[in-house]
Design a protein around this motif. Structure first.
Motif, PDB file in Angstrom:
ATOM      1  N   ALA A  46      61.561  52.760  79.891  1.00 13.68           N
ATOM      2  CA  ALA A  46      60.621  52.014  79.055  1.00 13.68           C
ATOM      3  C   ALA A  46      59.214  52.022  79.631  1.00 13.68           C
ATOM      4  CB  ALA A  46      61.093  50.569  78.897  1.00 13.68           C
ATOM      5  N   ASN A  47      59.082  52.460  80.871  1.00  9.02           N
ATOM      6  CA  ASN A  47      57.795  52.439  81.555  1.00  9.02           C
ATOM      7  C   ASN A  47      57.214  51.028  81.578  1.00  9.02           C
ATOM      8  OD1 ASN A  47      55.705  53.592  82.993  1.00  9.02           O
ATOM      9  ND2 ASN A  47      54.498  54.026  81.179  1.00  9.02           N
ATOM     10  N   GLY A  48      58.078  50.069  81.897  1.00 15.64           N
ATOM     11  CA  GLY A  48      57.638  48.678  81.950  1.00 15.64           C
ATOM     12  C   GLY A  48      58.820  47.730  81.945  1.00 15.64           C
ATOM     13  N   SER A  49      58.535  46.482  81.666  1.00 13.23           N
ATOM     14  CA  SER A  49      59.551  45.429  81.709  1.00 13.23           C
ATOM     15  C   SER A  49      60.552  45.551  80.570  1.00 13.23           C
ATOM     16  CB  SER A  49      58.879  44.056  81.634  1.00 13.23           C
ATOM     17  OG  SER A  49      58.064  43.850  82.764  1.00 13.23           O
ATOM     18  N   VAL A  50      61.783  45.141  80.880  1.00  9.84           N
ATOM     19  CA  VAL A  50      62.853  45.091  79.888  1.00  9.84           C
ATOM     20  C   VAL A  50      63.617  43.790  80.056  1.00  9.84           C
ATOM     21  CG1 VAL A  50      63.145  47.605  79.738  1.00  9.84           C
ATOM     22  CG2 VAL A  50      64.501  46.308  81.386  1.00  9.84           C
ATOM     23  N   ALA A  51      64.343  43.407  79.009  1.00  9.37           N
ATOM     24  CA  ALA A  51      65.206  42.237  79.059  1.00  9.37           C
ATOM     25  C   ALA A  51      66.585  42.633  78.539  1.00  9.37           C
ATOM     26  CB  ALA A  51      64.635  41.108  78.195  1.00  9.37           C
ATOM     27  N   VAL A  79      68.219  55.713  73.101  1.00 12.36           N
ATOM     28  CA  VAL A  79      66.937  55.027  73.024  1.00 12.36           C
ATOM     29  C   VAL A  79      66.603  54.786  71.561  1.00 12.36           C
ATOM     30  CG1 VAL A  79      64.470  55.156  73.562  1.00 12.36           C
ATOM     31  CG2 VAL A  79      66.137  56.097  75.163  1.00 12.36           C
ATOM     32  N   GLY A  80      66.300  53.534  71.236  1.00 10.45           N
ATOM     33  CA  GLY A  80      65.849  53.175  69.899  1.00 10.45           C
ATOM     34  C   GLY A  80      64.355  52.899  69.932  1.00 10.45           C
ATOM     35  N   ARG A  81      63.853  52.256  68.890  1.00  9.77           N
ATOM     36  CA  ARG A  81      62.419  51.967  68.846  1.00  9.77           C
ATOM     37  C   ARG A  81      62.011  51.003  69.956  1.00  9.77           C
ATOM     38  NH1 ARG A  81      58.441  48.872  67.186  1.00  9.77           N
ATOM     39  NH2 ARG A  81      59.651  47.161  66.335  1.00  9.77           N
ATOM     40  N   THR A  82      62.778  49.922  70.136  1.00 11.55           N
ATOM     41  CA  THR A  82      62.473  48.953  71.200  1.00 11.55           C
ATOM     42  C   THR A  82      63.623  48.804  72.192  1.00 11.55           C
ATOM     43  OG1 THR A  82      63.316  47.060  69.931  1.00 11.55           O
ATOM     44  CG2 THR A  82      60.970  47.585  69.687  1.00 11.55           C
ATOM     45  N   SER A  83      64.766  49.394  71.894  1.00 13.96           N
ATOM     46  CA  SER A  83      65.948  49.175  72.728  1.00 13.96           C
ATOM     47  C   SER A  83      66.370  50.419  73.505  1.00 13.96           C
ATOM     48  CB  SER A  83      67.124  48.710  71.866  1.00 13.96           C
ATOM     49  OG  SER A  83      67.519  49.749  70.989  1.00 13.96           O
ATOM     50  N   ILE A  84      67.079  50.154  74.593  1.00 13.93           N
ATOM     51  CA  ILE A  84      67.624  51.211  75.441  1.00 13.93           C
ATOM     52  C   ILE A  84      69.053  50.814  75.783  1.00 13.93           C
ATOM     53  CG2 ILE A  84      67.429  52.417  77.646  1.00 13.93           C
ATOM     54  CD1 ILE A  84      64.410  51.638  77.576  1.00 13.93           C
ATOM     55  N   THR A  85      69.998  51.696  75.455  1.00 15.84           N
ATOM     56  CA  THR A  85      71.401  51.472  75.802  1.00 15.84           C
ATOM     57  C   THR A  85      71.687  52.243  77.082  1.00 15.84           C
ATOM     58  OG1 THR A  85      72.006  51.234  73.474  1.00 15.84           O
ATOM     59  CG2 THR A  85      73.793  51.716  75.027  1.00 15.84           C
ATOM     60  N   VAL A 110      65.905  45.535  75.871  1.00 17.85           N
ATOM     61  CA  VAL A 110      64.761  45.666  74.975  1.00 17.85           C
ATOM     62  C   VAL A 110      63.503  45.718  75.824  1.00 17.85           C
ATOM     63  CG1 VAL A 110      63.377  44.477  73.227  1.00 17.85           C
ATOM     64  CG2 VAL A 110      65.842  44.575  72.983  1.00 17.85           C
ATOM     65  N   ALA A 111      62.646  46.669  75.514  1.00 14.95           N
ATOM     66  CA  ALA A 111      61.345  46.752  76.192  1.00 14.95           C
ATOM     67  C   ALA A 111      60.509  45.552  75.754  1.00 14.95           C
ATOM     68  CB  ALA A 111      60.647  48.052  75.826  1.00 14.95           C
ATOM     69  N   ILE A 112      59.850  44.902  76.704  1.00 21.07           N
ATOM     70  CA  ILE A 112      59.039  43.725  76.374  1.00 21.07           C
ATOM     71  C   ILE A 112      57.616  43.874  76.910  1.00 21.07           C
ATOM     72  CG2 ILE A 112      60.967  42.117  76.159  1.00 21.07           C
ATOM     73  CD1 ILE A 112      60.414  41.213  79.041  1.00 21.07           C
ATOM     74  N   ASP A 113      56.699  43.211  76.217  1.00 23.07           N
ATOM     75  CA  ASP A 113      55.303  43.230  76.649  1.00 23.07           C
ATOM     76  C   ASP A 113      55.042  42.075  77.605  1.00 23.07           C
ATOM     77  OD1 ASP A 113      54.959  40.894  75.100  1.00 23.07           O
ATOM     78  OD2 ASP A 113      53.977  41.961  73.458  1.00 23.07           O
ATOM     79  N   ASN A 115      53.894  39.285  77.154  1.00 24.35           N
ATOM     80  CA  ASN A 115      54.197  37.982  76.565  1.00 24.35           C
ATOM     81  C   ASN A 115      55.688  37.801  76.290  1.00 24.35           C
ATOM     82  OD1 ASN A 115      51.431  37.131  76.426  1.00 24.35           O
ATOM     83  ND2 ASN A 115      51.190  38.597  74.743  1.00 24.35           N
ATOM     84  N   GLY A 116      56.493  38.777  76.719  1.00 25.14           N
ATOM     85  CA  GLY A 116      57.932  38.689  76.521  1.00 25.14           C
ATOM     86  C   GLY A 116      58.390  39.070  75.122  1.00 25.14           C
ATOM     87  N   LYS A 117      57.528  39.686  74.359  1.00 21.74           N
ATOM     88  CA  LYS A 117      57.857  40.112  72.997  1.00 21.74           C
ATOM     89  C   LYS A 117      58.282  41.571  72.992  1.00 21.74           C
ATOM     90  CE  LYS A 117      56.485  36.223  71.227  1.00 21.74           C
ATOM     91  NZ  LYS A 117      57.467  35.238  70.862  1.00 21.74           N
ATOM     92  N   PRO A 118      59.217  41.944  72.107  1.00 22.83           N
ATOM     93  CA  PRO A 118      59.632  43.347  72.029  1.00 22.83           C
ATOM     94  C   PRO A 118      58.448  44.277  71.754  1.00 22.83           C
ATOM     95  CG  PRO A 118      61.113  41.979  70.759  1.00 22.83           C
ATOM     96  CD  PRO A 118      59.949  41.108  71.155  1.00 22.83           C
ATOM     97  N   ARG A 119      58.492  45.446  72.366  1.00 33.45           N
ATOM     98  CA  ARG A 119      57.470  46.458  72.137  1.00 33.45           C
ATOM     99  C   ARG A 119      58.161  47.805  72.009  1.00 33.45           C
ATOM    100  NH1 ARG A 119      57.021  49.663  76.527  1.00 33.45           N
ATOM    101  NH2 ARG A 119      57.646  48.807  78.510  1.00 33.45           N
ATOM    102  N   ALA A 120      57.472  48.766  71.450  1.00 34.43           N
ATOM    103  CA  ALA A 120      58.038  50.112  71.328  1.00 34.43           C
ATOM    104  C   ALA A 120      58.301  50.682  72.718  1.00 34.43           C
ATOM    105  CB  ALA A 120      57.080  51.015  70.546  1.00 34.43           C
ATOM    106  N   VAL A 121      59.425  51.349  72.876  1.00 39.24           N
ATOM    107  CA  VAL A 121      59.824  51.898  74.171  1.00 39.24           C
ATOM    108  C   VAL A 121      58.782  52.858  74.719  1.00 39.24           C
ATOM    109  CG1 VAL A 121      61.507  53.389  75.336  1.00 39.24           C
ATOM    110  CG2 VAL A 121      62.268  51.568  73.808  1.00 39.24           C
TER     111      VAL A 121
END
Length: 126
Positions: A46-51, A79-85, A110-113, A115-121
């Protein structure tokens, strides 16, 4: 050797404090190690934070004993739009026989920004 060509994301040795009432390593400890390894792999992709948002398809094959070297192998499966399995396999090595698979599962992150909101992977985190 299992997982030829793969490197363990985490390698650790559980301690007596991780025992359950049956004298084996507590399943929750194993799940947490899997979550950490999955998060490392998903975060890289995701090149960043995930939850972590879901765990599916968990199987406990054999117990883990105190003193076993536990290796957690994690790799991106989808890999989905915001999710990674992430597919995760856990092997235990007691030193007297070949490492054996003790647990496997799939974790969804889920990749998060910031602010903890989902973002595109494929968008870098801020």
């Amino acid at each position: 050797m299992p997982n030829t060509g793969r490197q363990a994301t985490i390698r650790t040795v559980p301690q007596p404090s991780e025992l359950n009432v049956n004298g084996n390593i507590f399943g929750g400890w194993v799940l947490s190690q899997m979550d950490i390894a999955g998060g490392v792999v998903a975060g890289r992709r995701a090149n960043g934070s995930v939850a972590t948002v879901a765990i599916e398809g968990m199987k406990f094959h054999q117990p883990i004993e105190v003193g076993d070297v536990v290796s957690v192998y994690a790799e991106v499966e989808k890999v989905g739009r915001t999710s990674i399995t992430v597919s995760i396999d856990v092997y235990a090595d007691c030193g007297t026989k070949e490492p054996h698979k003790v647990t496997e599962g799939k974790y969804i992150f889920v990749a998060i920004d910031k602010n903890g909101k989902p973002r595109a992977v494929d968008n870098a985190s801020d």
